[in-house]
Design a protein around this motif. Structure first.
Motif, PDB file in Angstrom:
ATOM      1  N   VAL A  56     -43.759 -81.065-120.359  1.00 45.78           N
ATOM      2  CA  VAL A  56     -42.401 -80.700-120.991  1.00 45.78           C
ATOM      3  C   VAL A  56     -42.910 -80.074-122.414  1.00 45.78           C
ATOM      4  O   VAL A  56     -42.019 -79.037-122.874  1.00 45.78           O
ATOM      5  N   ALA A  57     -43.951 -80.464-122.934  1.00 48.70           N
ATOM      6  CA  ALA A  57     -44.001 -79.790-124.449  1.00 48.70           C
ATOM      7  C   ALA A  57     -44.352 -78.374-124.273  1.00 48.70           C
ATOM      8  O   ALA A  57     -43.987 -77.402-124.878  1.00 48.70           O
ATOM      9  N   GLN A  58     -45.259 -77.864-122.980  1.00 48.54           N
ATOM     10  CA  GLN A  58     -45.565 -76.584-122.685  1.00 48.54           C
ATOM     11  C   GLN A  58     -44.277 -75.897-122.373  1.00 48.54           C
ATOM     12  O   GLN A  58     -44.068 -74.913-122.918  1.00 48.54           O
ATOM     13  N   LEU A  59     -43.357 -76.743-121.703  1.00 46.43           N
ATOM     14  CA  LEU A  59     -42.191 -75.728-121.244  1.00 46.43           C
ATOM     15  C   LEU A  59     -41.346 -75.465-122.448  1.00 46.43           C
ATOM     16  O   LEU A  59     -40.669 -74.557-122.767  1.00 46.43           O
ATOM     17  N   GLU A  60     -41.083 -76.698-123.448  1.00 43.19           N
ATOM     18  CA  GLU A  60     -39.979 -76.485-124.585  1.00 43.19           C
ATOM     19  C   GLU A  60     -40.660 -75.423-125.517  1.00 43.19           C
ATOM     20  O   GLU A  60     -39.946 -74.908-126.173  1.00 43.19           O
ATOM     21  N   GLU A  61     -42.307 -75.261-125.356  1.00 41.89           N
ATOM     22  CA  GLU A  61     -42.633 -74.162-126.266  1.00 41.89           C
ATOM     23  C   GLU A  61     -42.883 -72.949-125.629  1.00 41.89           C
ATOM     24  O   GLU A  61     -43.326 -71.930-126.315  1.00 41.89           O
ATOM     25  N   GLY A  62     -42.510 -72.941-124.473  1.00 50.36           N
ATOM     26  CA  GLY A  62     -42.708 -71.378-123.709  1.00 50.36           C
ATOM     27  C   GLY A  62     -44.228 -71.369-123.210  1.00 50.36           C
ATOM     28  O   GLY A  62     -44.318 -70.276-123.039  1.00 50.36           O
ATOM     29  N   ARG A  63     -45.001 -72.137-123.049  1.00 50.55           N
ATOM     30  CA  ARG A  63     -46.282 -71.965-122.682  1.00 50.55           C
ATOM     31  C   ARG A  63     -46.429 -72.409-121.145  1.00 50.55           C
ATOM     32  O   ARG A  63     -45.431 -73.030-120.602  1.00 50.55           O
ATOM     33  N   ALA A  64     -47.280 -71.661-120.522  1.00 48.36           N
ATOM     34  CA  ALA A  64     -47.724 -71.930-119.089  1.00 48.36           C
ATOM     35  C   ALA A  64     -49.312 -71.882-118.724  1.00 48.36           C
ATOM     36  O   ALA A  64     -49.816 -71.135-118.526  1.00 48.36           O
ATOM     37  N   GLU A  65     -49.564 -72.950-119.130  1.00 45.41           N
ATOM     38  CA  GLU A  65     -51.179 -73.233-119.277  1.00 45.41           C
ATOM     39  C   GLU A  65     -51.704 -74.458-118.367  1.00 45.41           C
ATOM     40  O   GLU A  65     -50.819 -75.241-118.108  1.00 45.41           O
ATOM     41  N   VAL A  66     -53.007 -74.522-118.035  1.00 47.09           N
ATOM     42  CA  VAL A  66     -53.389 -75.581-117.092  1.00 47.09           C
ATOM     43  C   VAL A  66     -54.127 -76.582-118.089  1.00 47.09           C
ATOM     44  O   VAL A  66     -55.057 -75.983-119.222  1.00 47.09           O
ATOM     45  N   GLU A  67     -53.587 -77.680-118.195  1.00 44.41           N
ATOM     46  CA  GLU A  67     -54.221 -78.709-119.326  1.00 44.41           C
ATOM     47  C   GLU A  67     -54.631 -79.998-118.326  1.00 44.41           C
ATOM     48  O   GLU A  67     -54.211 -80.208-117.331  1.00 44.41           O
ATOM     49  N   ASN A  68     -55.331 -80.770-119.184  1.00 43.79           N
ATOM     50  CA  ASN A  68     -56.147 -81.999-118.402  1.00 43.79           C
ATOM     51  C   ASN A  68     -55.806 -83.327-119.291  1.00 43.79           C
ATOM     52  O   ASN A  68     -56.335 -83.518-120.255  1.00 43.79           O
ATOM     53  N   GLN A  69     -54.857 -83.880-118.657  1.00 48.87           N
ATOM     54  CA  GLN A  69     -54.603 -85.337-119.088  1.00 48.87           C
ATOM     55  C   GLN A  69     -55.656 -86.371-118.781  1.00 48.87           C
ATOM     56  O   GLN A  69     -55.844 -87.121-119.444  1.00 48.87           O
ATOM     57  N   TYR A  70     -56.371 -86.097-117.654  1.00 48.55           N
ATOM     58  CA  TYR A  70     -57.064 -87.159-116.855  1.00 48.55           C
ATOM     59  C   TYR A  70     -58.476 -86.918-117.280  1.00 48.55           C
ATOM     60  O   TYR A  70     -59.430 -86.747-116.457  1.00 48.55           O
ATOM     61  N   THR A  71     -58.682 -86.500-118.547  1.00 46.92           N
ATOM     62  CA  THR A  71     -60.179 -86.248-119.036  1.00 46.92           C
ATOM     63  C   THR A  71     -61.175 -87.442-118.932  1.00 46.92           C
ATOM     64  O   THR A  71     -62.487 -87.118-118.690  1.00 46.92           O
ATOM     65  N   ARG A  72     -60.845 -88.509-118.427  1.00 49.04           N
ATOM     66  CA  ARG A  72     -61.834 -89.665-118.209  1.00 49.04           C
ATOM     67  C   ARG A  72     -62.313 -89.364-116.785  1.00 49.04           C
ATOM     68  O   ARG A  72     -63.471 -90.229-116.549  1.00 49.04           O
ATOM     69  N   ALA A  73     -61.994 -88.750-115.855  1.00 44.85           N
ATOM     70  CA  ALA A  73     -62.635 -88.387-114.640  1.00 44.85           C
ATOM     71  C   ALA A  73     -62.716 -86.724-114.113  1.00 44.85           C
ATOM     72  O   ALA A  73     -63.265 -86.546-113.284  1.00 44.85           O
ATOM     73  N   VAL A  74     -61.964 -85.936-115.006  1.00 43.98           N
ATOM     74  CA  VAL A  74     -61.996 -84.541-114.578  1.00 43.98           C
ATOM     75  C   VAL A  74     -62.563 -83.521-115.358  1.00 43.98           C
ATOM     76  O   VAL A  74     -62.365 -83.640-116.630  1.00 43.98           O
ATOM     77  N   ARG A  75     -63.581 -82.801-115.029  1.00 45.19           N
ATOM     78  CA  ARG A  75     -64.019 -81.842-115.648  1.00 45.19           C
ATOM     79  C   ARG A  75     -63.535 -80.460-115.361  1.00 45.19           C
ATOM     80  O   ARG A  75     -63.314 -80.241-114.019  1.00 45.19           O
ATOM     81  N   ARG A  76     -63.387 -79.226-116.149  1.00 48.36           N
ATOM     82  CA  ARG A  76     -62.826 -78.208-115.567  1.00 48.36           C
ATOM     83  C   ARG A  76     -63.449 -77.548-114.500  1.00 48.36           C
ATOM     84  O   ARG A  76     -63.189 -77.065-113.490  1.00 48.36           O
ATOM     85  N   GLU A  77     -65.084 -77.773-114.467  1.00 48.71           N
ATOM     86  CA  GLU A  77     -65.710 -77.070-113.191  1.00 48.71           C
ATOM     87  C   GLU A  77     -65.863 -78.049-111.924  1.00 48.71           C
ATOM     88  O   GLU A  77     -66.395 -77.813-110.952  1.00 48.71           O
ATOM     89  N   GLY A  78     -65.359 -78.968-112.106  1.00 52.78           N
ATOM     90  CA  GLY A  78     -65.372 -80.140-110.868  1.00 52.78           C
ATOM     91  C   GLY A  78     -66.783 -80.747-110.697  1.00 52.78           C
ATOM     92  O   GLY A  78     -67.650 -80.841-111.681  1.00 52.78           O
ATOM     93  N   ASN A  79     -67.016 -81.168-109.387  1.00 56.30           N
ATOM     94  CA  ASN A  79     -68.332 -81.842-109.139  1.00 56.30           C
ATOM     95  C   ASN A  79     -69.109 -80.690-108.284  1.00 56.30           C
ATOM     96  O   ASN A  79     -68.956 -80.566-107.063  1.00 56.30           O
ATOM     97  N   ALA A  80     -70.271 -80.381-108.822  1.00 50.94           N
ATOM     98  CA  ALA A  80     -70.952 -79.522-108.203  1.00 50.94           C
ATOM     99  C   ALA A  80     -71.573 -79.989-106.701  1.00 50.94           C
ATOM    100  O   ALA A  80     -71.496 -78.960-105.875  1.00 50.94           O
ATOM    101  N   GLN A  81     -72.112 -81.070-106.696  1.00 49.57           N
ATOM    102  CA  GLN A  81     -72.770 -81.601-105.230  1.00 49.57           C
ATOM    103  C   GLN A  81     -71.578 -81.616-104.374  1.00 49.57           C
ATOM    104  O   GLN A  81     -71.976 -81.296-103.286  1.00 49.57           O
ATOM    105  N   ALA A  82     -70.517 -82.103-104.721  1.00 52.39           N
ATOM    106  CA  ALA A  82     -69.247 -82.201-103.974  1.00 52.39           C
ATOM    107  C   ALA A  82     -69.052 -80.986-103.115  1.00 52.39           C
ATOM    108  O   ALA A  82     -68.542 -80.887-101.831  1.00 52.39           O
ATOM    109  N   MET A  83     -68.663 -80.043-104.272  1.00 50.97           N
ATOM    110  CA  MET A  83     -68.486 -78.589-103.599  1.00 50.97           C
ATOM    111  C   MET A  83     -69.550 -78.056-102.765  1.00 50.97           C
ATOM    112  O   MET A  83     -69.065 -77.308-101.985  1.00 50.97           O
ATOM    113  N   TRP A  84     -70.579 -78.094-103.275  1.00 47.04           N
ATOM    114  CA  TRP A  84     -71.803 -77.664-102.281  1.00 47.04           C
ATOM    115  C   TRP A  84     -71.677 -78.112-100.786  1.00 47.04           C
ATOM    116  O   TRP A  84     -71.585 -77.538 -99.899  1.00 47.04           O
ATOM    117  N   ALA A  85     -71.474 -79.344-100.706  1.00 49.10           N
ATOM    118  CA  ALA A  85     -71.293 -80.018 -99.378  1.00 49.10           C
ATOM    119  C   ALA A  85     -69.987 -79.280 -98.602  1.00 49.10           C
ATOM    120  O   ALA A  85     -70.217 -78.937 -97.420  1.00 49.10           O
TER     121      ALA A  85
END
Ligand code: SF4
Length: 370
Positions: free
Chosen positions: A233-262
Motif C-alpha cells: 500500500v505504501a508503494q501504491l500511495e506513493e505511485g511506485r511499482a517495484e519489487v520489494e522483499n518482506q521475507y528477508t529471513r528466507a529469500v534472496r534476490r538471486e534465489g537458491n542456485a542449487q535448486a535452480m540447477w536441478a
C-alpha cells in the motif's frame, strides 16, 4: 514456538494494522498469490483488521487447485493399470476428475499410495522391480527441485520402472495472466515467499515494470502478511511499482542456485493448461528430452486424453481474484469438502476450503489475532 509467537504477537499486529490504516487514502485491491497465505488470512481474520478501502483477493497459488482435469483423468487411467503402483501427495486423491477421483480408483482396487516425497517413490521403484512406479509430480517452483532430484536419482540408479506424470506450474506467468485479463482488478501482489526462496525475485521485476504493479515478496505468518500489505500500500500511495522483499529471513534476490540447477537440468518450460483458467503459455515445467524415459504420459500413452470441466464450479474466477468462494452458488451446499465439485474445495491450500473451514456462515469466528 519462539518464531511463531513473534510473528503472531497481537500488539505488533495491531501496530502494523494501524500503520496501514494511517497511510491508506484510496481504495486498493491486492492479491495474495499463495494458497497458504489465503488460509492464514482467512484463519486469522487478517482481512478484517484492514481498512475497508483495502480488498484482498485470492490468487492462483494452489498447485492442487490448478492441476487440469485432463491430468487428473490421466493419473486415474495410469493408476488403474494392474502393473502400476501410483504415488501421489495426499491432497490429490480427492480432486475430482471428469467422473471420479484417485480415491475412488483406489477403493475400486487400483494401487494408489500416498507419499511425502518423490524420493519415496524412487525407493518404492527400487523395492518393486516387477512393478511400474509412477509419481504424480504436482507443484510450483517450490517442489520442482525435489522432483527433479528424484529423476536424477532414478537415472543414476538406472531404474527402468520409475516414471512421473508431470504437472508442475510456474507462478510468474500466472500473475501475468491475471494482469492481462480484461476483468483484472488487482493493483498489487503479495508474492509467495517460498517460491521466491527457490527462484529469487528477478523474474518479477519486468512484470512490476510492465504492468506498473507493486510486488512484495511476503511470508506466511500474520505479521508477515500485514507487513507485506503495508509495503504494497505504501508503494501504491506513493505511485511506485517495484519489487520489494518482506521475507528477508528466507529469500534472496538471486534465489537458491542449487535448486535452480536441478530444475534446469531436468525440466524445460512448456505451455500448461490451468484448471478453471485455461492454457497459459510458458507456464509449466515438462521433462527435457534426455529424461523422456521417465515421462509417464509417454510411457502409458495417455497424453491425448481430453476432459470437460464442471460447468457449475467457478473456481477459475476465484483463482483469478474475480470472485470469492462465498459468491459461488454451490458453496457449502452442493459443494463441500466431503463432496467437492472443484479442487479449490479439496486442497489444503484451496480458497474454498479455507472459507468453508474458517468462515462458513454457521462456523465459529476466525482465530482473530488482535
Ligand atoms: S465452492 Fe465448490 S463449486 Fe464453488 S468454486 Fe469452490 S470448488 Fe468450485
Amino acid at each position: 514456538m519462539r518464531f511463531l509467537d513473534e510473528y503472531r504477537d497481537a500488539k505488533a499486529i495491531r501496530g502494523i494494522a494501524s500503520a496501514i490504516t494511517k497511510i491508506t487514502k484510496r481504495p486498493w485491491t491486492l492479491m495474495e498469490v499463495c494458497g497458504g497465505q489465503t488460509h492464514a488470512i482467512v484463519r486469522f481474520g487478517i482481512d478484517e483488521l484492514l481498512p475497508k478501502l483495502i480488498t484482498l483477493v485470492h490468487g492462483p497459488g494452489c498447485p492442487v487447485c490448478v492441476t487440469s482435469v485432463e491430468l487428473v483423468d490421466q493419473a486415474i487411467a495410469i493408476a488403474q493399470r494392474p502393473e502400476v503402483i501410483f504415488c501421489s501427495f495426499g491432497d490429490m486423491l480427492r480432486v475430482p476428475g471428469t467422473s471420479q477421483d484417485l480415491f475412488a480408483a483406489k477403493a475400486a482396487g487400483a494401487e494408489v499410495r500416498i507419499v511425502y516425497s518423490p524420493v519415496d517413490a524412487v525407493a518404492l521403484a527400487r523395492e518393486h522391480p516387477d512393478r511400474e512406479v509412477v509419481f504424480f509430480a504436482v507443484g510450483f517452483e517450490t517442489t520442482a527441485p525435489s522432483t527433479a532430484m528424484a529423476v536424477v536419482l532414478a537415472s543414476q540408479q538406472h531404474l527402468t520402472n520409475f516414471s512421473m506424470l508431470v504437472s508442475h506450474v510456474l507462478v510468474p506467468p500466472a500473475m501475468e495472466a491475471v494482469l492481462s485479463s480484461p476483468h483484472n482488478t488487482v493493483q498489487g501482489f503479495l508474492a509467495a515467499g517460498h517460491v521466491c526462496a527457490i527462484m529469487g525475485y528477478t523474474e518479477y521485476e519486468p512484470i512490476a515494470a510492465r504492468y506498473r504493479v507493486p510486488i512484495v515478496v511476503t511470508g506466511f505468518e500474520p505479521l508477515d502478511i500485514l507487513h507485506g500489505v503495508l509495503m504494497c500500500v505504501a508503494q501504491l500511495e506513493e505511485g511506485r511499482a517495484e519489487v520489494e522483499n518482506q521475507y528477508t529471513r528466507a529469500v534472496r534476490r538471486e534465489g537458491n542456485a542449487q535448486a535452480m540447477w536441478a530444475i534446469r537440468e531436468v525440466f524445460e518450460i512448456v505451455p500448461r493448461k490451468w484448471r478453471g483458467i485455461g492454457p497459459i503459455a510458458r507456464s509449466g515445467l515438462g521433462l527435457r528430452a534426455p529424461y523422456d524415459a521417465f515421462d509417464a504420459a509417454l510411457r502409458f500413452d495417455v497424453a491425448t486424453l481430453s476432459a470437460e470441466e464442471s460447468s457449475e464450479c467457478i473456481s477459475g474466477l476465484i483463482l483469478q481474484g474475480i470472485k470469492k468462494p462465498i459468491e459461488c452458488p454451490a458453496f457449502g451446499t452442493r459443494c463441500t469438502p466431503e463432496r467437492p465439485l472443484g479442487a479449490t474445495m479439496v486442497s489444503s491450500e484451496g480458497a474454498c476450503a479455507a472459507y468453508y473451514r474458517y468462515r462458513r456462515p454457521a462456523a465459529a469466528p476466525s482465530e482473530a489475532v488482535a
